[in-house]
Write an enzyme that holds these catalytic residues in place. Structure first.
Site, PDB file in Angstrom:
ATOM      1  N   GLY A   1      21.012   6.702  17.779  1.00  0.00           N
ATOM      2  CA  GLY A   1      20.168   6.476  16.621  1.00  0.00           C
ATOM      3  C   GLY A   1      19.294   7.706  16.444  1.00  0.00           C
TER       4      GLY A   1
ATOM      5  N   ASP B   1      21.094   9.810   9.382  1.00  0.00           N
ATOM      6  CA  ASP B   1      21.007  10.797  10.457  1.00  0.00           C
ATOM      7  C   ASP B   1      20.468  12.123   9.956  1.00  0.00           C
ATOM      8  OD1 ASP B   1      23.190   8.761  11.359  1.00  0.00           O
ATOM      9  OD2 ASP B   1      22.359   9.755  13.144  1.00  0.00           O
TER      10      ASP B   1
HETATM   11  O1  MRU Z   1      26.259   7.398  16.474  1.00  0.00           O
HETATM   12  P1  MRU Z   1      24.953   6.674  16.370  1.00  0.00           P
HETATM   13  O2  MRU Z   1      25.010   5.270  16.878  1.00  0.00           O
HETATM   14  O3  MRU Z   1      23.811   7.459  16.965  1.00  0.00           O
HETATM   15  O4  MRU Z   1      24.697   6.593  14.803  1.00  0.00           O
HETATM   16  C1  MRU Z   1      23.496   6.043  14.350  1.00  0.00           C
HETATM   17  C2  MRU Z   1      23.421   5.904  12.875  1.00  0.00           C
HETATM   18  O5  MRU Z   1      24.273   6.328  12.137  1.00  0.00           O
HETATM   19  C3  MRU Z   1      22.164   5.284  12.342  1.00  0.00           C
HETATM   20  O6  MRU Z   1      22.426   4.605  11.148  1.00  0.00           O
HETATM   21  C4  MRU Z   1      21.125   6.376  12.074  1.00  0.00           C
HETATM   22  O7  MRU Z   1      20.966   7.191  13.199  1.00  0.00           O
HETATM   23  C5  MRU Z   1      19.818   5.804  11.697  1.00  0.00           C
HETATM   24  S1  MRU Z   1      19.007   4.981  13.039  1.00  0.00           S
HETATM   25  C6  MRU Z   1      17.503   4.478  12.474  1.00  0.00           C
END
Ligand code: MRU
Length: 339
Positions: A49, A233
């Site tokens: 996240g 992200d």
């Molecule tokens: O690969 P991840 O689980 O780190 O991806 C996370 C996401 O795509 C979330 O939607 C994003 O980081 C926002 S978290 C508040």
């Protein structure tokens, strides 16, 4: 209880992380005191996240400094270790931004770095609360009934320093008794929706369904949800938004159905130095994540995998971007870079 979930915390001599690879089966922690362990935790998504890895990266600089003291590293070795943390994953701008925020404090010693990382953590929680309130106000200004919300990936307390972004809006709607149900996309291939979002919503007593990612467009076109709310992200200056793979399909369906596609993200996720989505690096992960299921190979021998972890939703499909400072109407031309 998910109310008390603390995905990332400084425990005095290292980072205490919830090992998210074990959820929902087991709530267990990892204690991280060296750079190898931190990079590994970030890359295999034990901590994940965008805001959560930003905070972990900021504390990671202190971890590198303490390790340098213990192991007698010279300055170039320390800076190389800090770079390894900064570059452990490429898409979420929060990671590099978290590291960059604390590096000016390195000259004052690890305690100063820890204090600044803690300030980032505290700001993230406060920011998420504000995102929740702004998002709920904006949505309820347009709604005449409790909302049915579709979300993708996990954007709750696990993905942040606490509370959540898109899920923070969901929590606020629920607290105001204006939330009907959440459709949580399972989020292939690593199931952040089925494993983590469902775990958080269950603890919060929020009614939800887990649905296959392939169900999202049909759910939207059948009129079964009123809005999609996702996290991010990295948001480019023009409002193009990188988020978990599958997000752009949700946005396209929302545009066709005429319902809002809402992105919830703190300013720490907005990258004004990147003009548009074309400049956002997209992480490609191991093909094993899509060719296998539960440790068993599901694709035939010889099958090749394409496994981008994120996609970019063009600004024209983003109805609103909710930050801690308010709501921007992105598809109407109100972009972060032009404020
Ligand atoms: O690969 P991840 O689980 O780190 O991806 C996370 C996401 O795509 C979330 O939607 C994003 O980081 C926002 S978290 C508040």
């Amino acid at each position: 209880m998910a109310n008390d979930v603390q995905a990332v915390a400084w425990n005095g001599d290292g980072l205490r992380l919830i090992d998210q690879t074990l959820l929902p089966g087991r709530l267990d922690h990892l204690d991280v005191r060296d750079v190898d362990a931190l990079v590994d935790a970030i890359q295999r998504l034990a901590v994940r996240g965008a805001p959560a890895i930003g905070v972990a990266g900021a504390f990671g600089v202190a971890i590198a400094m303490r390790q340098a003291e213990r192991e007698g590293w010279d300055r170039p070795a320390l800076l190389a270790a800090v770079d390894r943390v900064r570059e452990a994953r490429p898409t979420a701008v929060n990671l590099a931004a978290g590291v960059d925020r604390v590096t000016p404090f390195m000259a004052k010693g690890p305690d100063a770095v820890i204090a600044e990382a803690q300030a980032l953590l505290d700001e993230d929680v406060r920011g998420n609360r504000a995102i929740g309130a702004h998002g709920a106000d904006w949505l309820l200004g347009r709604a005449d009934r409790p909302l049915r919300v579709l979300t993708h990936c996990n954007t709750g307390a696990l993905a942040t320093a606490g509370w959540g972004t898109a899920l923070g809006i969901v929590r606020e709607l629920h607290a105001r008794d204006r939330l009907d149900v959440v459709h949580a996309d399972e989020t292939r291939p690593l199931l952040q929706g089925a494993r983590l979002t469902a775990w958080e919503l269950g603890h919060l007593n929020v009614p939800y369904y887990v649905q296959a990612d392939g169900a999202a467009a049909g759910t939207i076109l059948r009129g079964l949800v009123d809005v999609a709310i996702i996290g991010a992200d990295r948001v480019a200056a023009n409002g193009d938004t990188a988020n978990k793979i599958g997000s752009v399909g949700v946005a396209l369906a929302c545009a066709d159905a005429g319902i809002p596609f809402v992105v919830a993200a703190p300013w720490s996720t907005i990258d004004l130095g990147t003009a548009s989505g074309d400049g956002i690096p997209i992480e490609e992960r191991s093909g094993d994540e899509v060719l296998h299921w539960g440790g068993v190979r599901t694709a035939p021998a010889g099958a090749r995998a394409f496994n981008p972890a994120f996609d970019v939703t063009p600004a024209r499909l983003v109805t609103a971007l909710v930050t801690e400072t308010g709501v921007m109407h992105i598809s109407a031309g109100e972009t972060p870079g032009r404020r």
